[in-house]
Design an enzyme around this catalytic site. Sequence first.
Site, PDB file in Angstrom:
ATOM      1  N   CYS A  79      88.930 -31.739  84.714  1.00 21.31           N
ATOM      2  CA  CYS A  79      89.376 -31.982  83.366  1.00 21.31           C
ATOM      3  C   CYS A  79      90.568 -31.587  83.208  1.00 21.31           C
ATOM      4  O   CYS A  79      91.564 -32.430  83.783  1.00 21.31           O
ATOM      5  CB  CYS A  79      88.534 -31.416  82.173  1.00 21.31           C
ATOM      6  SG  CYS A  79      88.651 -32.136  80.510  1.00 21.31           S
ATOM      7  N   HIS A 167      82.904 -33.072  83.626  1.00 26.14           N
ATOM      8  CA  HIS A 167      82.491 -31.451  83.867  1.00 26.14           C
ATOM      9  C   HIS A 167      81.531 -31.602  84.753  1.00 26.14           C
ATOM     10  O   HIS A 167      80.234 -31.510  84.327  1.00 26.14           O
ATOM     11  CB  HIS A 167      82.169 -30.503  82.536  1.00 26.14           C
ATOM     12  CG  HIS A 167      83.497 -30.435  81.826  1.00 26.14           C
ATOM     13  ND1 HIS A 167      84.252 -29.153  81.908  1.00 26.14           N
ATOM     14  CD2 HIS A 167      84.190 -31.289  80.935  1.00 26.14           C
ATOM     15  CE1 HIS A 167      85.206 -29.241  81.172  1.00 26.14           C
ATOM     16  NE2 HIS A 167      85.458 -30.525  80.554  1.00 26.14           N
ATOM     17  N   GLU A 169      79.968 -28.821  86.172  1.00 22.70           N
ATOM     18  CA  GLU A 169      79.283 -27.652  86.187  1.00 22.70           C
ATOM     19  C   GLU A 169      78.283 -27.449  85.063  1.00 22.70           C
ATOM     20  O   GLU A 169      77.474 -26.683  85.113  1.00 22.70           O
ATOM     21  CB  GLU A 169      80.199 -26.596  85.680  1.00 22.70           C
ATOM     22  CG  GLU A 169      80.960 -26.494  84.434  1.00 22.70           C
ATOM     23  CD  GLU A 169      82.223 -27.389  84.474  1.00 22.70           C
ATOM     24  OE1 GLU A 169      83.026 -27.190  83.299  1.00 22.70           O
ATOM     25  OE2 GLU A 169      82.497 -28.274  85.261  1.00 22.70           O
ATOM     26  N   SER A 221      69.847   2.771  80.420  1.00 20.61           N
ATOM     27  CA  SER A 221      69.524   1.999  79.223  1.00 20.61           C
ATOM     28  C   SER A 221      68.357   1.617  78.892  1.00 20.61           C
ATOM     29  O   SER A 221      67.863   1.320  77.904  1.00 20.61           O
ATOM     30  CB  SER A 221      70.696   0.843  78.865  1.00 20.61           C
ATOM     31  OG  SER A 221      70.403  -0.001  79.665  1.00 20.61           O
ATOM     32  N   VAL A 224      68.013  -4.297  82.574  1.00 17.53           N
ATOM     33  CA  VAL A 224      68.029  -4.504  84.068  1.00 17.53           C
ATOM     34  C   VAL A 224      69.406  -4.057  84.535  1.00 17.53           C
ATOM     35  O   VAL A 224      69.185  -3.929  86.034  1.00 17.53           O
ATOM     36  CB  VAL A 224      67.669  -6.155  84.166  1.00 17.53           C
ATOM     37  CG1 VAL A 224      68.697  -6.833  83.633  1.00 17.53           C
ATOM     38  CG2 VAL A 224      67.500  -6.413  85.689  1.00 17.53           C
ATOM     39  N   ASP A 225      70.443  -4.260  84.136  1.00 18.85           N
ATOM     40  CA  ASP A 225      71.786  -3.792  84.693  1.00 18.85           C
ATOM     41  C   ASP A 225      71.837  -2.711  85.147  1.00 18.85           C
ATOM     42  O   ASP A 225      72.256  -2.377  86.112  1.00 18.85           O
ATOM     43  CB  ASP A 225      73.054  -4.324  83.878  1.00 18.85           C
ATOM     44  CG  ASP A 225      72.930  -5.774  83.294  1.00 18.85           C
ATOM     45  OD1 ASP A 225      72.539  -6.505  84.155  1.00 18.85           O
ATOM     46  OD2 ASP A 225      73.402  -6.205  82.357  1.00 18.85           O
ATOM     47  N   SER A 226      71.670  -1.783  84.386  1.00 19.32           N
ATOM     48  CA  SER A 226      71.854  -0.352  84.668  1.00 19.32           C
ATOM     49  C   SER A 226      70.759   0.119  85.658  1.00 19.32           C
ATOM     50  O   SER A 226      70.954   1.003  86.473  1.00 19.32           O
ATOM     51  CB  SER A 226      71.808   0.823  83.404  1.00 19.32           C
ATOM     52  OG  SER A 226      70.583   0.741  82.553  1.00 19.32           O
ATOM     53  N   SER A 227      69.656  -0.298  85.270  1.00 16.80           N
ATOM     54  CA  SER A 227      68.329   0.053  86.400  1.00 16.80           C
ATOM     55  C   SER A 227      68.743  -0.495  87.658  1.00 16.80           C
ATOM     56  O   SER A 227      68.558   0.046  88.850  1.00 16.80           O
ATOM     57  CB  SER A 227      67.236  -0.667  85.881  1.00 16.80           C
ATOM     58  OG  SER A 227      66.797  -0.437  84.606  1.00 16.80           O
TER      59      SER A 227
END
Length: 507
Positions: A79, A167, A169, A221, A224-227
């Site tokens: 684009c 686009h 994507e 927390s 999933v991220d911190s785990s």
Amino acid sequence: MPQKIVILDFGSQTTQLIGRRVRELNTYCEILPYNKFPADDPDVIGVILSGSPFSVYDEKSFKTDVEPIASRYPVLGICYGAQMLAYQNGGSVESAPSREYGRAILERVDESDALMAGILPGETVWMSHGDTITRLPESFRIIASTESVDCAAFRVDGRKIWGVQFHPEVFHSTCGTRLLSNFVKDICGSKGDWSADAYIETTVAELRRQLGDDRVVLGLSGGVDSSVAAVLISKAIGDNLTCIFVDHGLLRKDEFKQVLDDYRCLGLNVIGVDASAKFFSELAGVTDPERKRKIIGKGFIDVFDAEAHKIKDVKWLAQGTIYPDRIESLSITGTTIKSHHNVGGLPEKMNLRLCEPLQWLFKDEVRAVGRALGMPEHLISRHPFPGPGLAVRILGDITPDKVRVLQEADDIFIRGLREWGLYDKVWQAGVILLPVQSVGVMGDERTYESAVALRAVTSTDAMTADWAHLPYEFLAKVSNDIINKVRGVNRVTYDISSKPPATIEWE
């Protein structure tokens, strides 16, 4: 380091989506501000130029000299990126008579071109532009057209430079994955060896080198991220990692105990801290959502800091920061807009260095790494949950009784989603306690009790979301169960707002 595609960000709302699509091709990529191309990176194999909200002829538009880049690497402009390539080489870009937004159909395609290989006329592409290329520079050649856009795609003869007006994507471009694969794999030569297993192997080795025998603390927390970050670091340094899980009293029903049990089953060294009384005291009477967030954020820092100081010789603070957090933390000029650190303020307060092993991963990649690490699926597939917890799902002031009501209602909703096989079909779900009461009838008595709203959305990345079209029978069952079993609730509603214009959370 793996092979790398660099995506230069000119401000498009879909730049992150380009990155995700490249990663889905098992190819590593980095998104960088348009003016921050790495001068000498031996791992770069190709460059993608993103779209932009500006016009190339606008004085305020973001510009960079592409020639030094194109002289070394294959380049694909999308684009605005395509328009900039044409404009900088002497072509003409003008405002279109009407903005073209939405689906278009490819009518003419040069299938002999490497970028368009395997793409046939009749494919749908997604347009989103107010400008159009009206004249191509010399040596630029059209390789695809639509009914209304003559230059839907071009290439530069004798050079590895391409541009597309649409686009590829976005999901609606049916040939988008094929086109990006043609560029990334066939033109740039990606080996497609970026995978969760490869990431784990290289990251664990890097963590061992980076951390050595140092001690690390990490604030869990339950998400999933911190785990996943905790399991990765534990795999590298074992008990030199201490995890701290703070209960601010605003978690889901029984979540504190359940998550602690899960973490200990994973072999993590975890300290659980029940600080609910502190948070309830500090939140008493507070109704403004931003004040709630600040009180909870500061309270978490205070509790975490006190616990971390009980551990000797800590030198690192680990966090589950992921790639979208880092991208959103910087404008494309490199200026910090907002901090996404889970415990912002602690590195300065405690004089700690930051360790962020997930900083290059998208959310779906974090989950893939978790599965490759052998983590239980219920931890990996957990819905996102706000850091301030139920505080931003209780509209108005926070009291222990309101939390109890919301926890009970939320537990019925979430358990119902699991029992009906709907949980994994929904991106995020929860219940909101509304600051209104309504008249009801239970038995022979009138009631005047609280109303709750069920919220469930479908999404791929939380940038946009649609309300989940849950079965009427399921909603009726959940509503009936909540009203019958949760004392204090006599009305249940269902939120059918999409994002945008609404957001996923209510506060």
